[in-house]
Design an enzyme around this catalytic site. Structure first.
Site, PDB file in Angstrom:
ATOM      1  N   HIS A 113      -3.166   7.887  -2.479  1.00 17.00           N
ATOM      2  CA  HIS A 113      -2.401   8.210  -0.664  1.00 17.00           C
ATOM      3  C   HIS A 113      -2.675   7.083  -0.268  1.00 17.00           C
ATOM      4  O   HIS A 113      -1.763   6.561   0.864  1.00 17.00           O
ATOM      5  CB  HIS A 113      -2.816   9.018   0.288  1.00 17.00           C
ATOM      6  CG  HIS A 113      -2.915   9.390   1.330  1.00 17.00           C
ATOM      7  ND1 HIS A 113      -0.782  10.393   1.478  1.00 17.00           N
ATOM      8  CD2 HIS A 113      -2.898   9.223   2.390  1.00 17.00           C
ATOM      9  CE1 HIS A 113      -0.755  10.354   2.651  1.00 17.00           C
ATOM     10  NE2 HIS A 113      -1.568   9.199   3.603  1.00 17.00           N
ATOM     11  N   GLU A 114      -3.664   5.819   0.257  1.00 16.20           N
ATOM     12  CA  GLU A 114      -4.233   4.995   1.088  1.00 16.20           C
ATOM     13  C   GLU A 114      -3.216   4.320   0.309  1.00 16.20           C
ATOM     14  O   GLU A 114      -2.494   3.159   1.333  1.00 16.20           O
ATOM     15  CB  GLU A 114      -5.345   4.650   1.178  1.00 16.20           C
ATOM     16  CG  GLU A 114      -6.266   5.387   2.143  1.00 16.20           C
ATOM     17  CD  GLU A 114      -5.510   6.229   3.342  1.00 16.20           C
ATOM     18  OE1 GLU A 114      -4.813   5.595   3.804  1.00 16.20           O
ATOM     19  OE2 GLU A 114      -5.506   7.044   3.732  1.00 16.20           O
ATOM     20  N   HIS A 117       0.630   3.668   1.408  1.00 16.06           N
ATOM     21  CA  HIS A 117       0.964   3.058   2.356  1.00 16.06           C
ATOM     22  C   HIS A 117       1.185   1.891   2.447  1.00 16.06           C
ATOM     23  O   HIS A 117       1.869   1.066   3.242  1.00 16.06           O
ATOM     24  CB  HIS A 117       0.280   3.368   3.629  1.00 16.06           C
ATOM     25  CG  HIS A 117       0.000   4.682   4.227  1.00 16.06           C
ATOM     26  ND1 HIS A 117       1.424   5.396   4.528  1.00 16.06           N
ATOM     27  CD2 HIS A 117      -1.084   5.754   4.533  1.00 16.06           C
ATOM     28  CE1 HIS A 117       0.739   6.739   4.805  1.00 16.06           C
ATOM     29  NE2 HIS A 117      -0.447   7.221   4.786  1.00 16.06           N
ATOM     30  N   HIS A 121       4.189  -0.403   3.421  1.00 15.62           N
ATOM     31  CA  HIS A 121       4.132  -1.650   3.864  1.00 15.62           C
ATOM     32  C   HIS A 121       5.148  -3.208   3.042  1.00 15.62           C
ATOM     33  O   HIS A 121       6.065  -3.856   3.689  1.00 15.62           O
ATOM     34  CB  HIS A 121       2.620  -2.377   4.172  1.00 15.62           C
ATOM     35  CG  HIS A 121       2.980  -3.321   4.986  1.00 15.62           C
ATOM     36  ND1 HIS A 121       2.035  -4.293   4.890  1.00 15.62           N
ATOM     37  CD2 HIS A 121       3.487  -3.713   6.603  1.00 15.62           C
ATOM     38  CE1 HIS A 121       2.218  -5.134   5.817  1.00 15.62           C
ATOM     39  NE2 HIS A 121       3.177  -5.127   6.560  1.00 15.62           N
TER      40      HIS A 121
END
Length: 242
Positions: A113-114, A117, A121
């Protein structure tokens, strides 16, 4: 004296008054507690399920980033419990104690999940950029909106101050709403790579989806709670006008 009812205002007896709009706040708190309990339960359950391939959270994160063509993001270990996050300012992906070294389905899911991100980005995902631009306003609004509203009330219900407070509070609500597609998309990106790369196999993918679905519900509950607070604020100010 008999009990009285003010429709749309509240219920009460002499010396006692209950504003029905408090039910909106209670509903928000209940939603938040339910979602928090759900994510803790899901993480605890799948923390005891090791992955067949044996990837740790940190190893899975590196693999996902590299498969996405990202080589300038550092995966670091931080103290804490489920305070994992990606920081776009210094391009670091921080994994907490139960995630960094663990080879469980839950740990790999959180790491994925991280990574989602970080991929957002790198690809200039628009909702992420919008959320980033809202952070300063949302932080300011969260700290100052209610004090401004309260000052406006004590100044004879100053309409200008109260309107400013409401607008600032709406910025906080907007931030929470924009957060929803960002979080759901990050999970989808991470899960897609986990499944396609073979880091998770068979039912492990089902477990990963359950963990991240439970985590996503915390953001839904948070957004719902903010909307309920905003609704209560509008009701109270409208009541004063009436």
């Amino acid at each position: 004296m008999l009990a009285y009812i003010r429709f749309g205002y509240g219920y009460g007896y002499p010396g006692f008054y209950l504003d029905w709009t408090y039910l909106l706040i209670i509903a928000g708190v209940v939603l938040s507690l339910w979602a928090s309990a759900g994510v803790k339960s899901a993480f605890r359950r799948f923390s005891s399920v090791p992955t067949i391939r044996g990837f740790s959270g940190a190893q899975a994160a590196q693999e996902i980033l590299h498969r996405s063509g990202i080589y300038d993001v550092r995966v670091i270990h931080i103290r804490g419990n489920l305070n994992d996050h990606y920081d776009p300012r210094n391009k670091t992906l921080a994994l907490s104690d139960p995630v960094y070294h663990s080879t469980s389905v839950a740990a790999v899911s959180v790491a994925a999940h991280e990574c989602g991100h970080a991929i957002q980005h790198a690809q200039n995902y628009l909702p992420l950029k919008i959320r980033g631009s809202l952070v300063p306003v949302a932080n300011f609004g969260s700290a100052i909106s209610w004090p401004i509203i309260i000052v406006g009330i004590f100044m004879g219900f100053n309409r200008t101050l109260i309107t400013i407070g409401i607008v600032l509070f709406f910025a906080v609500v907007l931030f929470h709403l924009v957060t929803l597609p960002v979080e759901f998309n990050a999970s989808a990106r991470g899960l897609r790579i986990l499944s396609g790369s073979g880091m998770l196999m068979g039912d492990e993918n089902i477990g990963a989806r359950k963990v991240l679905r439970a985590a996503a519900l915390t953001y839904v509950a948070s957004a719902a709670g903010m909307i309920l607070q905003f609704l209560r604020l509008l009701i109270l100010t409208r009541r004063r006008d009436d």
